[in-house]
Design an enzyme around this catalytic site. Structure first.
Site, PDB file in Angstrom:
ATOM      1  N   ASP A 207      -1.665   6.666   6.549  1.00 58.59           N
ATOM      2  CA  ASP A 207      -2.911   5.665   5.826  1.00 58.59           C
ATOM      3  C   ASP A 207      -2.886   4.719   7.144  1.00 58.59           C
ATOM      4  O   ASP A 207      -2.082   4.146   7.470  1.00 58.59           O
ATOM      5  CB  ASP A 207      -2.309   4.818   4.862  1.00 58.59           C
ATOM      6  CG  ASP A 207      -3.008   3.867   4.283  1.00 58.59           C
ATOM      7  OD1 ASP A 207      -4.057   3.767   4.837  1.00 58.59           O
ATOM      8  OD2 ASP A 207      -2.968   3.244   3.413  1.00 58.59           O
TER       9      ASP A 207
ATOM     10  N   LYS B  78     -12.100  -2.276   7.041  1.00 54.42           N
ATOM     11  CA  LYS B  78     -11.531  -3.004   7.813  1.00 54.42           C
ATOM     12  C   LYS B  78     -11.743  -2.785   9.196  1.00 54.42           C
ATOM     13  O   LYS B  78     -11.776  -4.145   9.911  1.00 54.42           O
ATOM     14  CB  LYS B  78      -9.827  -2.840   7.774  1.00 54.42           C
ATOM     15  CG  LYS B  78      -9.317  -2.411   6.308  1.00 54.42           C
ATOM     16  CD  LYS B  78      -8.501  -3.795   5.667  1.00 54.42           C
ATOM     17  CE  LYS B  78      -8.652  -3.482   4.146  1.00 54.42           C
ATOM     18  NZ  LYS B  78      -7.829  -2.394   3.621  1.00 54.42           N
TER      19      LYS B  78
ATOM     20  N   TRP C 232       0.842  -1.168  -0.095  1.00 54.22           N
ATOM     21  CA  TRP C 232       0.010   0.116  -0.067  1.00 54.22           C
ATOM     22  C   TRP C 232       0.769   1.294   0.156  1.00 54.22           C
ATOM     23  O   TRP C 232       0.446   2.328  -0.717  1.00 54.22           O
ATOM     24  CB  TRP C 232      -0.852  -0.127   1.107  1.00 54.22           C
ATOM     25  CG  TRP C 232      -1.912  -1.288   1.214  1.00 54.22           C
ATOM     26  CD1 TRP C 232      -1.921  -2.282   2.069  1.00 54.22           C
ATOM     27  CD2 TRP C 232      -2.803  -1.395  -0.052  1.00 54.22           C
ATOM     28  NE1 TRP C 232      -2.955  -3.042   1.787  1.00 54.22           N
ATOM     29  CE2 TRP C 232      -3.304  -2.696   0.435  1.00 54.22           C
ATOM     30  CE3 TRP C 232      -3.247  -0.822  -1.114  1.00 54.22           C
ATOM     31  CZ2 TRP C 232      -4.600  -3.310  -0.359  1.00 54.22           C
ATOM     32  CZ3 TRP C 232      -4.225  -1.342  -1.729  1.00 54.22           C
ATOM     33  CH2 TRP C 232      -4.882  -2.728  -1.465  1.00 54.22           C
TER      34      TRP C 232
HETATM   35  C1  PLP Z   1      -6.978  -2.175   2.194  1.00 53.29           C
HETATM   36  C2  PLP Z   1      -5.982  -0.958   2.440  1.00 53.29           C
HETATM   37  C3  PLP Z   1      -5.850   0.096   1.409  1.00 53.29           C
HETATM   38  C4  PLP Z   1      -6.824  -0.084   0.203  1.00 53.29           C
HETATM   39  O1  PLP Z   1      -8.045   0.516   0.425  1.00 53.29           O
HETATM   40  P1  PLP Z   1      -9.159   0.620  -1.007  1.00 53.29           P
HETATM   41  O2  PLP Z   1     -10.309   1.244   0.291  1.00 53.29           O
HETATM   42  O3  PLP Z   1      -9.330  -0.618  -1.212  1.00 53.29           O
HETATM   43  O4  PLP Z   1      -8.471   1.473  -1.766  1.00 53.29           O
HETATM   44  C5  PLP Z   1      -4.943   0.945   1.581  1.00 53.29           C
HETATM   45  N1  PLP Z   1      -4.120   0.973   2.693  1.00 53.29           N
HETATM   46  C6  PLP Z   1      -4.221   0.121   3.537  1.00 53.29           C
HETATM   47  C7  PLP Z   1      -3.322   0.039   4.668  1.00 53.29           C
HETATM   48  C8  PLP Z   1      -4.993  -0.889   3.367  1.00 53.29           C
HETATM   49  O5  PLP Z   1      -5.241  -1.944   4.518  1.00 53.29           O
END
Ligand code: PLP
Length: 355
Positions: free
Chosen positions: A166, A190, A99
């Site tokens: 993030d 998540k 990511w």
């Molecule tokens: C799942 C995830 C993403 C991607 O998220 P989307 O909503 O599918 O774009 C980005 N960063 C992390 C740390 C993730 O776990």
């Protein structure tokens, strides 16, 4: 049979969230209409989005001067929105996984990117340390929890530059000092809600500092000005998010959630560490308490498929490791009861005794 849901995302939600969402699909707030078919500008939904913002602020103790936004596009959209809005000449990024890498790729479209450190040569099995963040960077970007590799940064850095994080997969798992960050974002699927909504916590005074024109929908100021109602927001996921946040509050907030998450993670890591068969894939000091990655020791490698089948017979779902790590990944998000972890640990022991 009872299922034990270890999926990495979309992932387990509290029964409370599911029940309240199901009710609202039939009759939302006594309107006689479904949440699926009402105007986002109705007073009933306006109350929901305001409560979502309020609960974020309360649970995370967000100081004055920050806005909480609910947007579409996923965390992946933030990979480009962040540099679009904040990168003037140079940004610094920490490369801790897939990511982070995707975020770096997007940032390069907007300016110079200084990747201060990377654990890629070791397949991201640890969080790099001892790097320097250039003082002239417009911001430093980190991924606090690396969902795929199972490493995590559980501290708030003190830095001379702006900090962007993030937190898709570890938001609401510990108290955070939001004042150390200028922007925090994450997909909700998540730890908060069904897929479809992305939260952004942004310090208002970082906006409006770049010269480039920004398309309306990609400009944070559009959404700040309109309280995330510039266009139709993801109504249902926002409703579900409120239910989860109410549940978090009822549970005792992030301090209590952190305690429970630590207990679950300790239980599973202890089982891995004391096993003849299984071994963790990441440096112990950087282990994630949300996504636990482990494999079978080389001499037992051929038993991985058998263990997956065996786990399935116990109602265990979603523990197949991501293809870039292999083996197993058990995601222990907030809504996962500790009993599910016990079932997994017992299955590991039973399997070991059988072989
Ligand atoms: C799942 C995830 C993403 C991607 O998220 P989307 O909503 O599918 O774009 C980005 N960063 C992390 C740390 C993730 O776990």
């Amino acid at each position: 049979m009872k299922k034990h849901n270890f999926y990495a995302g979309p992932s387990i939600l509290s029964q409370y969230t599911i029940d309240k969402t199901a009710e609202a699909i039939h009759d939302f707030a006594g309107t006689g209409l479904s949440i699926l078919e009402i105007s986002h500008r109705s007073k009933e939904f306006t109350a929901v989005i305001e409560e979502a913002q309020q609960l974020f602020k309360e649970l995370l103790d967000i100081p004055q001067g920050y806005q909480v936004l609910f947007l579409g596009g996923g965390a992946s959209m933030q990979f480009c929105m962040v540099p679009f809005n904040l990168l003037k000449t140079k940004a610094a990024y920490l490369d801790t996984g897939t990511w982070a890498n995707k975020a770096i790729k997007e940032a390069k479209l907007f300016g110079e990117v200084d990747v201060v450190a990377s654990s890629k040569p070791d397949n991201y099995t640890y969080i790099p340390k001892g790097y320097t963040v250039p003082a002239d960077a417009d911001y430093f970007h980190i991924t606090t929890n690396n969902t795929i590799y199972g490493t995590e940064i559980r501290q708030d850095f003190d830095l001379p530059v702006r900090l962007v994080a993030d937190m898709s997969s570890d938001i609401f798992t510990r108290p955070i000092d939001v004042s150390k960050y200028d922007l925090i974002y994450g997909g909700a699927q998540k730890n908060i809600a069904p897929a479809g909504v992305t939260f952004v916590i942004v310090k208002e005074d970082v906006l409006g500092k770049v010269d480039r024109p920004i398309p309306t929908m990609l400009d944070y100021r559009t959404h700040v000005d309109k309280g995330s109602m510039f266009n139709t927001p993801p109504v249902l996921p926002i409703f579900s998010a409120v239910q989860t946040l109410r549940w978090y509050k009822e549970m005792g907030g992030v301090n209590r959630l952190e305690q429970l998450d630590n207990e679950k993670a300790a239980l599973l890591y202890d089982a891995i560490d004391s096993s003849r068969f299984f071994v963790g894939t990441v440096a112990p000091e950087d282990r994630s308490i949300m996504n636990v990655c482990f494999v079978m020791k080389p001499e037992y490698k051929e038993l991985e498929k058998d263990f997956l089948d065996f786990a399935t017979t116990k109602g265990i779902v979603g523990i197949k490791g991501h293809r870039s790590v292999g083996g197993f990944r058990a995601s222990l998000y907030n809504a996962l009861p500790i009993d599910s972890v016990r079932v997994l640990v017992d299955a590991m022991k039973e399997f070991e005794n059988k072989h």
